[in-house]
Structure formats: C-alpha cells, structure tokens
Design an enzyme around this catalytic site. Sequence first.
Site, short mmCIF file in Angstrom:
data_model
loop_
_atom_site.label_atom_id
_atom_site.label_comp_id
_atom_site.label_asym_id
_atom_site.label_seq_id
_atom_site.Cartn_x
_atom_site.Cartn_y
_atom_site.Cartn_z
N LEU A 120 68.23 24.56 42.40
CA LEU A 120 69.53 24.95 42.93
C LEU A 120 70.36 25.65 41.86
O LEU A 120 70.49 25.15 40.75
CB LEU A 120 70.25 23.67 43.40
CG LEU A 120 71.59 23.88 44.07
CD1 LEU A 120 71.44 24.66 45.35
CD2 LEU A 120 72.25 22.54 44.32
N ASP A 121 70.91 26.79 42.20
CA ASP A 121 71.78 27.56 41.30
C ASP A 121 71.07 28.06 40.05
O ASP A 121 71.72 28.45 39.09
CB ASP A 121 73.02 26.75 40.87
CG ASP A 121 73.88 26.33 42.04
OD1 ASP A 121 73.68 26.86 43.15
OD2 ASP A 121 74.75 25.47 41.85
N GLU A 122 69.75 28.04 40.04
CA GLU A 122 69.02 28.41 38.82
C GLU A 122 68.10 29.60 39.04
O GLU A 122 67.36 29.98 38.13
CB GLU A 122 68.19 27.22 38.31
CG GLU A 122 68.98 26.03 37.84
CD GLU A 122 69.75 26.28 36.55
OE1 GLU A 122 69.43 27.25 35.84
OE2 GLU A 122 70.68 25.52 36.28
N ARG A 158 69.03 32.45 30.26
CA ARG A 158 69.40 32.30 31.67
C ARG A 158 69.35 33.62 32.42
O ARG A 158 69.36 33.65 33.65
CB ARG A 158 70.81 31.69 31.77
CG ARG A 158 71.32 31.47 33.18
CD ARG A 158 70.44 30.48 33.94
NE ARG A 158 70.83 30.36 35.34
CZ ARG A 158 70.33 31.14 36.31
NH1 ARG A 158 69.44 32.07 36.03
NH2 ARG A 158 70.72 30.96 37.55
#
Lengths: 277, 277, 277, 277
Positions: A221-223, C205
Amino acid sequence: MEKKTLLTHCTDAPGLIAKITSICYQHKLNIIHNNEFVDNPTGQFFMRTELEGQFDDPAFLADLDAALPPCTTRRLVDSTRKKIVILVTKEAHCLGDILMKTYDGSLDVEVAAVVGNYDNLRQLTERFDIPYHFVSHEGLNRQEHEQKMLEVINQYQADYLVLAKYMRVLTADFVGQYPHKIINIHHSFLPAFIGARPYQQAYDRGVKIIGATAHFVTNDLDEGPIIKQDVIPVDHNFSASDMAQAGRDVEKNVLSKALSKVVDDHVFVSGNKTVIL
Amino acid sequence: MEKKTLLTHCTDAPGLIAKITSICYQHKLNIIHNNEFVDNPTGQFFMRTELEGQFDDPAFLADLDAALPPCTTRRLVDSTRKKIVILVTKEAHCLGDILMKTYDGSLDVEVAAVVGNYDNLRQLTERFDIPYHFVSHEGLNRQEHEQKMLEVINQYQADYLVLAKYMRVLTADFVGQYPHKIINIHHSFLPAFIGARPYQQAYDRGVKIIGATAHFVTNDLDEGPIIKQDVIPVDHNFSASDMAQAGRDVEKNVLSKALSKVVDDHVFVSGNKTVIL
Amino acid sequence: MEKKTLLTHCTDAPGLIAKITSICYQHKLNIIHNNEFVDNPTGQFFMRTELEGQFDDPAFLADLDAALPPCTTRRLVDSTRKKIVILVTKEAHCLGDILMKTYDGSLDVEVAAVVGNYDNLRQLTERFDIPYHFVSHEGLNRQEHEQKMLEVINQYQADYLVLAKYMRVLTADFVGQYPHKIINIHHSFLPAFIGARPYQQAYDRGVKIIGATAHFVTNDLDEGPIIKQDVIPVDHNFSASDMAQAGRDVEKNVLSKALSKVVDDHVFVSGNKTVIL
Amino acid sequence: MEKKTLLTHCTDAPGLIAKITSICYQHKLNIIHNNEFVDNPTGQFFMRTELEGQFDDPAFLADLDAALPPCTTRRLVDSTRKKIVILVTKEAHCLGDILMKTYDGSLDVEVAAVVGNYDNLRQLTERFDIPYHFVSHEGLNRQEHEQKMLEVINQYQADYLVLAKYMRVLTADFVGQYPHKIINIHHSFLPAFIGARPYQQAYDRGVKIIGATAHFVTNDLDEGPIIKQDVIPVDHNFSASDMAQAGRDVEKNVLSKALSKVVDDHVFVSGNKTVIL
C-alpha cells in the site's frame, strides 16, 4: 504511412542503440523521436522509439528479436486509443477532470466505464454517455466485494484501471489481475503522510506545501512505482479541510498527467520506480 | 577510458541515428546518453551523444564525416572546463552567484577574468582570486570603449563572454567577434518589457508575475536566441523597486542555469532559437 | 519619524484589532502594514503591525498592556539588523549563499561569526571579513563539544543561530539555551525522509520531486515548527548524488528565505507550527 | 449569526483601520479576517473585512459612512452566490472547467447561462442543465451582433460576464454596460504577445515559458487590469499547436482562479491594476 512506438527494455549491452536504429533504417522505418536511458546501478536499458512507415514486413520484429539480448521485453504498440475503467467512491473532481479532458480532446483515452462503491457519481458519468456501475460494498467482505467489482470490470477488457479517489484498499488478488495496470492517485506527497487522512496529518504537522502522487498499485500500500508528483504551497490560513480542498486541484492534475504519460506509452516500470521516456 | 561529447547538426535524412551510433559502436565507443531532435518545419537534425572509450583512432571522425551530409556541423568536445570572461557594471548578484557556484563546485566553469565599466565589483572579484579589469567608458564613444574592452577580454581567449548585468548595449562589431558566444541576462520575461527599466514597466502594467531571460546576444537587441527563462509571482504589495529586488533572485538563477547548459555543450543554436539536448 | 513593528500574540477576544489600532492612532503612530490571524482551533490571536511615528511616549506600551489580555506576548521591535551566528560542517553552499546575500544587500542581517566542526569553510568565511571558529568534535563527547561550541557562540549574543548544513544533532541542553532561536535546513521535504541520507532515501523510493525544509530546532529531531519548504522536480536520470547536487539549490534558497522572514519579524511560533504574517 | 464582507476603498488617512474596526466592534460584529493595503504612490486605501454577527442595525453603515472620507466606495456584501453568464466561441476547455468546478463545488458561483457565437458548446452546457444561447455573428456587423448578445445576456442580470475563450473583440459600448464586470482569459503572458495568434508568436520567438492572463476587460484591448497570471515551461519540442494545447491547461486554471477571487469579493480595481485582498 503508419505510426507505431517501439518499446525496448533489456539488460544493457554495447551497441544496442545502433542495432535497434539500424534495423529500423533497414526496414525503411523513419524515427520521429528516440529516447533511451540506461540505469547504471541495475544495468537496465530502456528505449522508446516513435516510428513512421510500413510495418507489414514480419521480418522487422524477427530481426529485432534476433539482435537483442534474450531477456528483452519488446513491444511494438500502435496508436489505438487505450481503454480505461475508472473506479470511484464519492468525490467527483478526479473523475470529472478525466471525463472533461476526454470530452475536449486534451486526454486521448477511451473511458469504457465507471465503477463506484457508491452511487453518487452516476449522474455525472452518464451525462458523458458512459456506463456507470454501482457495486456496493455493504454487507460484503473485501473478497466478495472485489469479486463483484471484477465481474463488472473484466467485461470491458481495459488496458488500465484508474483509481480516481477510490477509497478502498485493494487485495493482492485483485492487484495481481492487473499487474502495473492500476493507477492510483494518493492525496499526499508520498512518502510523506502515508496512510489515512493525509491532509489532517499535513495540517497537524504544519507543512508549507502539500502534494499528490500518482503511482502504480502494487501489493505494498502506498509503495508502488511513482509516476508523477506535484505540490502547491499552503500556509497557516489553511485548515485541514482547506488543504483538502486545495489539494483536489493537484490531485486531479497529477492523475491526468500520469494517465496521459501511461496511455501514450511513455512509462516503463523498473523495480519499484518508473522510467518515463 | 575517456569521455567526449559528439554534437551533430545537419539537414535531416533517413537513418542518421543509425549511421552515427553504428560508427560509434564500430569504434568501440560506448554511448552513455544520446539525445536527438528533428525540427520538422526547418528539416534540421540535432544530436548530442555522450561517449566513453578510446578516441585516438582518427578514422572515427573520418568515418563520421563520410557518412553525414556535406553541410553538417559536427564537433567532438572533450570535458575540459570552459573558460569564461564576465562583464559587469555595478550590480553584484549575478556575478556573486557565478563566483560562489564555481567556488562550491556546483558550476563547472573557469572564470578567467571579470571586466567592469565601473570599479565597484573589484573587491568581490578579487576575494575569489580572480583578476578584475576596470575599463571606464567615461570620455569615450561606444567604439573606443568597446575597443578597450576587447583588448582586455581577448587576451583570455575565453570560450564564452557572460554579461552579468552589464548595462551597455554592444555594437554589431563587438558581437561579431563572439558569435553565439555571448550570454546575456535580461531582467524581464522577454519579449515582454523589451527595452529600458523593465521592472518599472512591469509595475506600471500591474503584472502578477515577473521574470528573467538568458539569451545569446545578437545584433538585434533583446532578440537573440533564448536559452532559459523563469518567473516569480508578484502582487500589489510590490513597488517597482521591490520587483527589481525580487527579480534579482530570478535573474541570477536563470543566468547560472543557462550558463551551465551552455558550458556543458547542451545548447544548439537554430536560427533565432535554441535546441537544448 | 521612526519605524517599529508591533508583534502581538494572545488569546483571541472580541475587538482586539480595534483596540490595538485605536491605541496606535491615539499615539499618532501610523500603520504602514497590518496583518492578523486567528487560529480558530486553538483560539490564538496573532497580529503584526508596522508602525511609523514617534515612539518616545512610554504610555503607548502601557496603554497597550492595559487593553490586552493578561497572557499576551507583546513585542515592539525596532529595525536594527539582527545578529546571527552560522554553524557549519563541510558544505559551502548554504553558508556561501548567506554570505553573498548579506554582501549584495539582498539579505538584511549581520553575520557575527561562523563556527564549524571542521576547518574547511574558514577561507570562504574570512574572504568576507567574518571571524571563523573551528571547534573540532574529535575526541570529545557530545556534551563536551557542545560546551566548547557554546563558549564560542555565546560571546556574540546572537539573535539567532543558523544551522547551514551543520550535520550534528544538538542536545536538549543546547537547544534550551536558544529556544525558537535556532533555524535549521533539512535536506528533504519533511516529514518525508526523516533521518539520515534523505537523498539516498528519495532515490531508493523513486520520487519525482525533492525538497528542503527550514524549521526551528526543538528537542524533537526534524519535528520543529516549519518555516519554509520548497521543491524541485527530478526524474529517473538523477542518481542519488545528482539529487543531492540539485537539492543544494533548493536548500540554500529555502534557508535564505526562511531566515529573511525570521529576521524581519514575520514569524510567530504557535505550538509546533509557524504563523507567518 | 450572519457573515458579510465589508469592502472599503478610499483616500488614505490616519486611523482608518482603527475607525472601521472600532465601529465593527461597537456593533458587536466580530472580525474573522481583515486585510488592508495602502498604495503609497496614489495614496489609496483598500480594506477587506470579513465580519460575523447581526447586521440588522442600520446605524452600522451610517456610523461607517460618517467616519470615512467622503469619496469612499464602501460595500457590504453578503455571501449570496454570484451569478455569471459565460460567453464562448468554439473551445471547450475553459467552459468545461467552470462547469465541472461548479458541479463538484470547488467554485462557488451560479452559471446562469452560456452564450456562444457558434453552437458547438450547446451539448456540453446542456448536460449540466444550463441554458445555452446561440447568437450567430454571421451576416451581422459588430454592433448588431453585440445588440443581440446583450438582449440575451441582460435578461439574466448577471454579476459578472466571463469570456471563456470568446474570440471576438467587444466594443466600448458593450464594455461600458458591464464596467469591471467582464473577465477575460488571454492566451498569453501579457503584455507579451498582444494581439492575434499568441502561441504562434511565442513559437516564432522561441520562448521557454508560455502563460495566460485573466483580466478585466476595458476599452483598451489586452490592457485591462490583470487579475491572475500563470505560466508553464515549454521547449524546442513544442510546435505552435503543442504550445496551444499545453496552454489550455494554464488558461483554464488561471481563469478559474481569477473568477474565484472575483466572486468571493477579494478583487479591487485601482486604475489599470488590481489589488487582491
């Protein structure tokens, strides 16, 4: 004269640009734009080549495949409009922006359908002559609800699913059916304010900028790989709900721009990152 | 292993990318980055190729020249730091920014000398151990002053002249000695507010944004090829002098960024425009 | 005619603007600018009033204090330049930017001294005729080092300490000596990438934007009130060190702008947030 | 408890803030936000005061008028939604953005009608249940066409007319009927590229940034008071039509933001400039 785009992703090796462009030249395919990138830490080669010419000779692809390393992912995509299904909950702004941009021609995509876990956005969707499916989650567990969603979604054979403020977390099973094919808009500048209520978190922290992030959905999630991010300045005058309101403009712009890059075949996924050529 | 950059500018023709990259490959020169652009209206081809390898075989350039159209401008530049001479009048901010960025390593250029038509900026320049030449224009006509300037400037054999808020108009004779080698910062968002006192003009017009423009100097004042522009928001609170003060930040940033692109060989001139690869 | 700025922070109550501005008017003090803000969730009132006139009548402040709620923080500051001490480690860009902006007049502050835990930045500092103190941390524990730092710093009676890429964490004891008087530049868009090596984290990221945050230092590392943030776009072409290099421009601009707001008395601290009027 | 906004514009004089805020306080009207500005060169005072309380005592306005200079323009506006009529030609993006933003609640205005000199945008407008009037200019001279337009427009008694890419120049007579009530979006960063085909002009000049300008319409074409401007970067890859396409996003955002400021009573006109409080 046709136009197609050649997308090449493989392990880097000497002479790849020369090999690929020479094969194009030999087959009388003219290069309109060529962009390449080598990610040195991982040794990956990415190239996007816009071509113009006659593509009917099957030897073109055969020659390419013979010349490229075995592990290559190579796609030759034509300029057919991509088909998307949009998932929504209650908020209109991201959906509305996509509908309007497809209407006025500034976003070149076909919205096959909109599927919502509430019925709020039916009217807006139907005004643009697009089918709306209401698949309530009430009384269903997550798997049951997703199963019903997928029954509706899968009939459209969409190229991409767009989560336009769809506020439910997707299971790995669901995501696994559309690998790197689901685009989400997250209402924060990831990785800041991961999780619930990011505008409230931003307000509590007293930040001077808020943002939004469009990314591919993965199991984390969110990655998932980030496609596009943008921000706007805020200040002490903004309450948490003012931030949410101001953030809507960023959210919809970021989502539309990310979507445009994806459907025009500019976006490669490289691990948990994107390469945009 | 050496690094060099191949810059190619010629009439567009089929297969140019394939030809150039194949010759590089045959000569065991590895392509680190390759960017190309075809300007369709004018049919011009531009390519910038960063190469790595052994460049001692003269056949490389001979092969290239044999393969390319006759009108080609082709340069193979090594990574030697470019040398600049900076011309100033009284304002410190653009000069100071370049001096500081060369000092801290964020701008990779050698400042050979600073030449001013006032003596104000001597101390700042000399603190960075760079020679300062004061060439007053008083009592001289434009030609006489430029002649004295050129005597000082020419001894440095600079790759580029940088007008860091040098507030005098250059004659065609002066410009002719450094064709596409003189970079100016204009304190407006060209072509708005051409001419004198642009911040006063901006104030009088009540604009909500002010900007700056870095461009190559040609005989047409304020009309040379634009390299870089940027803007900042202003509002009713800004007097004309507040705008000028706020504009200084934009001016110096735009000039430094333009200079960086030029000295790293990213900038082609195409008519009165630039192509930045 | 003198100019002073009245800064008022108290619990909100009806009529505060009228009371304060009426007292100014009665004392023939002309209001040049007035900005106020009420933070509704906390019921706090903030006002910044630029005044012009004769301030020699002590009744002015007495009248104000009589009219305002008891808990009020009320300051009348004159336009004397604030004095700062800058703490550095090895990187030149933030220090250099402040030195240059004080030199060219675009930042109105007195740099009393620079203190470094390395000796690298002595030459740059001394070129601007500012004392440089080298206080090595080698062989000292944190408390011992800070004690030596404070001996040097405290002699200057600075209004603010500026951490211009000072790469050591300060203890609560140190921070307690300069409450809301220490400004730090953090090389990320807080709260993203809290902690060490934020550019490496950002690279890992795959973010598309990087930023910097200027904040007051409190005991909670990276959690103090944020004064200013800004960002720049990055893409897949940026290595972690490219991001760090690109980030330097943002860092120095954010720090200078935050410092300018602080020394011109625009910044109120409200809990762990700032109100900038 | 009602909310109203007091807008004051008069010659500057000592004590104006104190007088106005004291009268508010005496009438138990609480100030939520107060913003003032004095334009020193012209000696004009502007203040915008958001008030909360009971407004039924007529003595409030009488007291204000007695206290303020005779030439004052003073308005007390309630929070009724403003009514607009939108004029269009063929392009959908600005109209579509306003329709969508009023639909999703991010723009608080009532679109009373859309009037076009072509019939293209009827379907889009009617999908939002808003009346569309087609008033062709064919076979009519300018005065005749405007007369017919005004007959349609005037029946709606709109607060503002919005030219959402209405591509015809208005006569002084037309403008005179809606003084400072007509908002136009100009597809360039005024005053650059005044006149026809600004994107082609921008392309020809080789600019690196394009923009849009929202302004009040006056008799001087492209010279009215600017409300809002914004820009986006472009480069050598953009053809003139790419610039036009990219510019559409800026145009609609600038127009919507300007409109929002105007209908929320933040915009004062001061000569040929705006003061936005």
